[in-house]
Design an enzyme around this catalytic site. Structure first.
Site, PDB file in Angstrom:
ATOM      1  N   HIS A  77      22.115  16.542 -20.410  1.00 56.75           N
ATOM      2  CA  HIS A  77      22.691  17.875 -20.220  1.00 56.75           C
ATOM      3  C   HIS A  77      22.482  18.407 -18.802  1.00 56.75           C
ATOM      4  CE1 HIS A  77      22.948  17.539 -24.448  1.00 56.75           C
ATOM      5  NE2 HIS A  77      21.799  18.067 -24.769  1.00 56.75           N
TER       6      HIS A  77
ATOM      7  N   GLY B 174      30.932  21.195 -22.850  1.00 54.88           N
ATOM      8  CA  GLY B 174      31.885  22.040 -23.553  1.00 54.88           C
ATOM      9  C   GLY B 174      31.478  23.494 -23.606  1.00 54.88           C
TER      10      GLY B 174
ATOM     11  N   ARG C 250      14.619  31.795 -25.643  1.00 56.14           N
ATOM     12  CA  ARG C 250      15.708  30.829 -25.719  1.00 56.14           C
ATOM     13  C   ARG C 250      16.776  31.257 -24.727  1.00 56.14           C
ATOM     14  NH1 ARG C 250      19.869  29.667 -30.805  1.00 56.14           N
ATOM     15  NH2 ARG C 250      20.774  27.745 -29.934  1.00 56.14           N
TER      16      ARG C 250
ATOM     17  N   LYS D 294      10.279  23.015 -25.236  1.00 61.80           N
ATOM     18  CA  LYS D 294      10.245  23.601 -26.574  1.00 61.80           C
ATOM     19  C   LYS D 294       9.029  24.507 -26.700  1.00 61.80           C
ATOM     20  CE  LYS D 294      12.941  20.263 -29.188  1.00 61.80           C
ATOM     21  NZ  LYS D 294      13.931  21.286 -29.577  1.00 61.80           N
TER      22      LYS D 294
ATOM     23  N   THR E   1      28.911  13.998 -43.759  1.00 61.25           N
ATOM     24  CA  THR E   1      28.046  14.875 -44.559  1.00 61.25           C
ATOM     25  C   THR E   1      26.721  15.157 -43.856  1.00 61.25           C
ATOM     26  OG1 THR E   1      27.157  12.941 -45.734  1.00 61.25           O
ATOM     27  CG2 THR E   1      29.074  14.040 -46.708  1.00 61.25           C
ATOM     28  N   GLY E   2      26.606  14.740 -42.599  1.00 68.34           N
ATOM     29  CA  GLY E   2      25.363  14.948 -41.852  1.00 68.34           C
ATOM     30  C   GLY E   2      25.246  16.341 -41.273  1.00 68.34           C
TER      31      GLY E   2
ATOM     32  N   ARG F 175      21.329  28.711 -11.827  1.00 65.02           N
ATOM     33  CA  ARG F 175      21.156  29.794 -10.851  1.00 65.02           C
ATOM     34  C   ARG F 175      21.160  29.215  -9.443  1.00 65.02           C
ATOM     35  NH1 ARG F 175      15.630  32.839  -9.516  1.00 65.02           N
ATOM     36  NH2 ARG F 175      16.387  34.737  -8.510  1.00 65.02           N
TER      37      ARG F 175
END
Length: 797
Positions: free
Chosen positions: A272, A212, A370, A365, A39-40, A375
Site C-alpha cells: 500500500h 482504489g 485510525r 496496529k 462466502t469468505g 502529507r
C-alpha cells in the site's frame, strides 16, 4: 406465452429496469463474473457490494451480466452462505427505495452459487457459460475471475481456468488477484512465474485496494490538473519531506496466524504505502490517462529507490501480541514473537527531483488513532517581520505550507485533498470534488481547517467498487504488474532479511504508548527518539542492544581487530577512513582510496555520504579493488553500487573517479583490449609508488578477497598490478587488483559482517599464509598496516 428462464431474464432486465424498451440499446456483449471465495470475509464485506455497484453502473449501458459465486463448500450450504452475504447489498443514497429493491432483486436473479473443487467442476462451469450465451443468442464480451482465495490455491485454480474456462476468440479474460503476492522476492518471483505459465500479463489484475481509495486515486489527476502551480514546487528545492502514514487502533487478535507470517512491513508498507510513494515521486507522463505511460513512469520511480539498510527502519510490537500468538497458535510459554506490529521506514529516491528528500513511511496496529494520509510538507523559506498574530492564512508565507491527501478516518472522518491557502488555490473537477465547509475547532496537523483549501468527494465510493470498474474497463494503471511487484520486493527484501532477528520495541498500545514510538532521522539513519524504558523489559527475546556495548579492540591474525555491532562498526570504519584521508591530504595533497564492491560496503558508503562533512572529497581519488565484467550501468556492477550509494551524494571531481575499464570496444573484459594493463598504467601514473593510501577489502565465505579466488593462482604473485580472473559464481569474469598491489598499500582495512561469515572467520584465524587456498590469508601489507573490522556476528557468532 412462454416465460423466460433465469438467464432469459438478462435482456428483459436491461430493457425494463434500466432503459425502457423503446430506448433499449443494442447489447454490447455478455460478461460472466466468477467470484472464487464467494462466502469468505472479503467477499461478504466488500466484493459482493462492489459487483452490485458494477452491475448498477454498467448493465444499463448495453452489457448483460451473470454472477457466479464459487467456493469449495457443497452446493446447498454454499448457496445458503452466499444468500446471507447478498442480504447486505445496498444502493446509492440518492436512489429511491422501490428502485433499489427492484435492482437488488434483479441482481439476485442473476447470481448463483456453484461448487468449484475439481477439474470436472471447472469444465462444467465452462460448458454452462458457453451454453448460456448460445441459448440466449448473446455475444460474449468477456469473463472475469476474481481470486478471493489464499495464494497457495492460485496455481490449481489458474490451471483449471486456463484449460477449461477460457472464452472463445474475440472475448477477453481478466483474472483478479488479491495480496499477499509472495513473502519475499524469491517467493513472489516463483508465484509470478507460475501464474505467467497460465495467463498473459494483460490478463492479470493484482489488486492493491489502496489504489482504489478516492484520495489516493486523486494523487495523479491532482498533480496533472495543477501542473502549472506544482511544476516549480514538486522537487527537492521546495519539499522538506513526504509522510505516508497508515495507523490503526485495532490489534492483530484473531489474525495472528497471518501476522506471524507477514508482519506489518509485508502487510502494509511493501504494498500500500510503496504504491502511494511511487504516485507521489514518479515523473508525470504527458497523458496521465494512458495506462502504459503511467505504469512505465511508476517503474522508473521504483528503480530510483535507494537500497534500504538495517538503519533505515525502526520496529515495534504492542505488548500483548506475543500472548495473543501463544493463545491462538497454541505455542508454549516463553516463546516470544519477533514479528513487528509497528514500523517506521526512511526512504530516499535517488534522482534529480527528490535527492535528499526524506520519504517517511509508517504503519502500525494498536496505535492512538485510525487514520491514513499522504502529507507533502514544503520548506518554509520566508521570514515575516510582523508577529504571528498578524499572519493571515491566505497570505502569510511564514505559516506551514503543505498538501495533504487525506485517505480517511481520523479527525476529518472522510477522504479529502487539502492545500494550504498560502500555497495556491488548487483545481479539482467540480463534478467529483466539492469544497468542504469550515468546521470551527477542527485542527489538522496543528492548523485549523480554515487554513486549507479543502475538498472532499461529491459521492464517496469504496475502493473495491472503483477497482472493479477499472478492471471492467481494462484500466491497468490502478493495478500492480508483475514487473512492479518484483521491483517492490527487490527493494524491501534486504531490509526484511536484516530485521528477521531484530527485537522490536514494546509499546503498551493506544494513547498509553506516549512518545515511545516517536522516531527521528539523520541522513539515511532512523532511530527512536527515546530510549527503551526499563519497565518494558523483558521484551521478546533478550538480545542486547548495540548501545549496550563499546567498540571492542583485539587482535586477529596478529593484526589489530575492531569489533562492534554493525552500526557502531560502520561508524568507526568511516571515521578511520576520514582520518586517514585528512592526514594524507595534509601530508601530500591527495588521498587515494581503493574500494571493494558487494553488499557489505553499502552501509559504509551511505555513512560516508551522509555523516562526514569534513571529508576532503575534492582531494580524493576513488579506485575500484575489483569489478564484474558487466557494463558500468548494470545493477551487478560494483561501480554502479558506488555511484548509487556514494558518488552521487558527495562532491568528488569527476576526473578523480577511476572505474575499471571492463567495457572497451563494445566488449567485456576481452584480453586483446588490454583493459587490465590500461588500469595498471593509470595507477602507475597517478599513485606514487603504486601505494594506495587505503584499500578496503571484504572476505567471502570461501576466503576470497577482491576478485581473487581459491584454487586459482591468478593475481596472487608476480609483477602484474591488475588481472582478469574467473569467479565460481556469475558473472564469472572479473577484473581485480593483484595481491602484490594490495600489499603495497599504506593501510588495508578488511570489513567482515554477518553470521554467514562466522565459519570462514574462525577457519582463517587458524591458518597461516596460504593464499592459494584462502586468498584473504595472503593480505599483509609490506610496509603498511592491516586492520580487521568485524561485527559481533562474524567474530563471535
Amino acid at each position: 406465452m412462454k416465460c423466460p428462464g433465469v438467464w432469459g431474464m438478462l435482456t428483459v432486465t436491461m430493457c425494463v429496469v434500466f432503459l425502457g424498451c423503446p430506448q433499449a440499446q443494442e447489447l454490447q456483449g455478455h460478461v460472466s463474473v466468477i467470484l472464487l471465495g464467494a462466502t469468505g470475509d472479503l467477499a461478504k464485506k466488500y466484493l459482493w457490494q462492489g459487483l452490485f455497484q458494477l452491475f448498477l453502473d454498467e448493465a444499463g449501458k448495453g452489457h448483460s451480466f451473470s454472477f457466479h459465486g464459487a467456493a469449495l463448500t457443497a452446493p446447498k450450504q454454499g448457496q445458503e452462505l452466499m444468500a446471507k452475504a447478498l442480504e447486505s447489498l445496498s444502493c446509492p443514497r440518492d436512489m429511491a427505495p422501490s428502485r433499489c429493491a427492484e435492482l437488488q432483486a434483479q441482481f439476485l436473479r442473476l447470481s448463483r452459487y456453484r461448487q468449484l473443487k475439481t477439474a470436472e467442476d471447472y469444465q462444467a462451469l465452462g460448458r454452462d457459460i458457453e451454453a448460456q450465451v448460445q441459448q440466449e443468442g448473446l455475444r460474449e464480451a468477456g469473463r472475469m475471475f476474481y481470486f478471493s482465495v489464499p495464494p497457495f490455491a492460485y496455481a490449481d485454480i489458474a490451471r483449471n481456468i486456463n484449460s477449461s474456462c477460457r472464452p472463445g476468440p474475440g472475448a477477453w479474460l481478466r483474472v483478479v488477484l488479491e495480496k499477499p503476492f509472495g513473502h519475499d522476492h524469491l517467493s513472489a518471483q516463483q508465484l509470478a512465474t507460475e501464474l505467467g505459465s497460465f495467463f498473459q500479463e494483460e490478463e492479470m489484475y493484482r489488486v492493491d485496494h489502496y489504489l482504489g481509495k478516492q484520495a489516493v486515486a486523486q494523487i495523479l489527476p491532482f498533480r496533472d490538473q495543477n501542473r502549472r502551480a506544482l511544476d516549480s514546487l514538486w522537487n527537492r528545492h521546495h519539499v522538506e519531506r513526504v509522510e505516508i502514514i497508515m495507523k490503526e487502533t485495532v490489534d492483530a487478535e484473531g489474525r495472528t496466524s497471518f501476522y506471524e507470517e507477514y508482519g506489518v512491513i509485508r502487510d502494509t508498507l511493501q504494498n500500500h504505502l510503496t504504491e502511494i510513494l511511487t504516485l507521489v515521486a514518479m515523473e508525470l507522463p504527458a497523458n496521465v490517462s494512458c495506462s502504459e505511460a503511467v505504469l512505465r513512469h511508476k517503474l522508473q520511480a521504483f528503480r530510483a529507490l535507494r537500497r534500504l539498510q538495517r538503519g533505515s527502519a525502526v520496529v515495534g510490537q504492542y505488548q500483548t501480541y506475543s500472548e495473543q500468538v501463544r493463545r491462538e497458535l497454541r505455542k508454549p510459554a516463553g516463546s516470544p514473537s519477533l514479528t513487528p506490529t509497528f514500523a517506521g521506514v526512511l526512504v530516499h529516491v535517488d534522482n534529480l527531483r527528490w535527492e535528499g528528500v526524506p520519504f517517511i513511511l509508517m504503519s502500525g496496529k494498536a496505535l492512538d488513532e485510525r487514520v491514513g494520509y499522504v502529507r507533502v510538507l514544503f520548506k518554509n523559506q520566508a521570514f515575516c517581520a510582523q508577529s504571528e498574530k498578524h499572519w493571515a492564512p491566505a497570505q502569510s508565507r511564514c505559516l506551514p505550507r503543505q498538501i495533504i491527501f487525506y485517505i480517511g478516518h481520523g479527525e476529518l472522518g472522510h477522504p479529502a485533498v487539502l492545500v494550504s491557502r498560502n500555497l495556491f488555490r488548487p483545481f479539482l473537477p467540480a463534478q467529483s470534488w466539492r469544497e468542504v465547509e469550515d468546521r470551527p475547532g477542527l485542527q489538522l496537523f496543528g492548523r485549523p481547517l480554515s487554513d486549507f483549501y479543502a475538498f472532499s468527494p461529491v459521492k464517496e465510493r469504496d475502493a473495491y467498487s472503483i477497482l472493479l470498474s477499472h478492471i471492467f474497463h481494462a484500466r491497468k494503471e490502478s493495478f500492480v504488474p508483475t514487473e512492479h511487484l518484483l521491483a517492490s520486493w527487490v527493494f524491501w527484501t534486504p531490509l526484511l532479511e536484516s530485521l528477521a532477528r531484530e527485537v522490536p520495541r514494546l509499546y503498551p498500545g493506544g494513547a498509553d504508548s506516549g512518545r515511545l514510538l516517536d522516531f527521528e532521522f539523520s541522513g539515511s539513519h532512523l532511530s527512536f527518539s527515546l530510549g527503551q524504558p526499563e519497565q518494558l523489559v523483558p521484551g521478546p527475546g533478550s538480545t542486547p542492544r548495540p548501545s549496550d556495548f563499546q567498540v571492542l579492540g583485539a587482535k586477529y591474525r596478529e593484526s589489530p581487530l575492531i569489533s562492534a555491532w554493525p552500526d557502531e562498526l560502520i561508524s568507526k570504519l568511516a571515521s578511520d577512513i576520514e582520518a586517514a584521508a585528512v592526514q594524507a591530504v595534509r601530508r601530500v595533497g591527495t588521498f587515494h582510496l581503493a574500494l571493494s564492491g558487494g553488499s557489505s560496503p553499502i552501509a559504509l558508503f551511505q555513512q560516508l555520504a551522509s555523516g562526514h562533512y569534513g571529508f576532503p572529497w575534492a582531494h580524493t581519488h576513488l579506485w575500484l579493488v575489483d569489478e564484474r565484467c558487466v557494463p558500468l550501468s548494470d545493477p551487478e556492477s560494483n561501480f554502479q553500487g558506488l555511484q548509487a550509494h556514494l558518488l552521487q551524494h558527495v562532491r568528488v571531481p569527476y576526473y578523480n573517479i577511476h572505474p575499471m575499464p571492463v567495457n572497451l570496444h563494445q566488449r567485456l573484459c576481452a584480453e586483446e583490449d588490454r583493459g587490465a594493463q590500461a588500469y595498471a598504467s593509470e595507477i602507475s601514473a597517478l599513485v606514487t609508488n603504486c601505494s594506495f593510501d587505503l584499500v578496503l577489502l571484504g572476505m567471502g565465505t570461501d576466503g576470497h578477497t577482491a576478485s581473487l579466488f581459491p584454487q586459482s593462482p591468478t593475481g596472487l604473485d608476480g609483477e602484474q598490478l591488475v588481472v582478469l580472473t574467473e569467479s565460481p559464481s556469475r558473472p564469472h569474469q572479473r577484473m581485480s587488483l593483484s595481491l602484490p598491489l594490495i600489499n603495497r598499500a599504506k593501510k588495508v582495512a578488511v570489513l567482515v559482517m554477518g553470521r554467514t561469515k562466522r565459519d570462514i572467520t574462525l577457519l582463517v584465524s587458524r591458518v597461516g599464509r596460504e593464499p592459494k587456498k584462502w586468498p584473504i590469508s595472503g593480505v599483509l601489507p609490506t610496509s603498511g598496516q592491516l586492520v580487521w573490522y568485524m561485527d559481533y556476528e562474524a567474530f563471535l557468532g
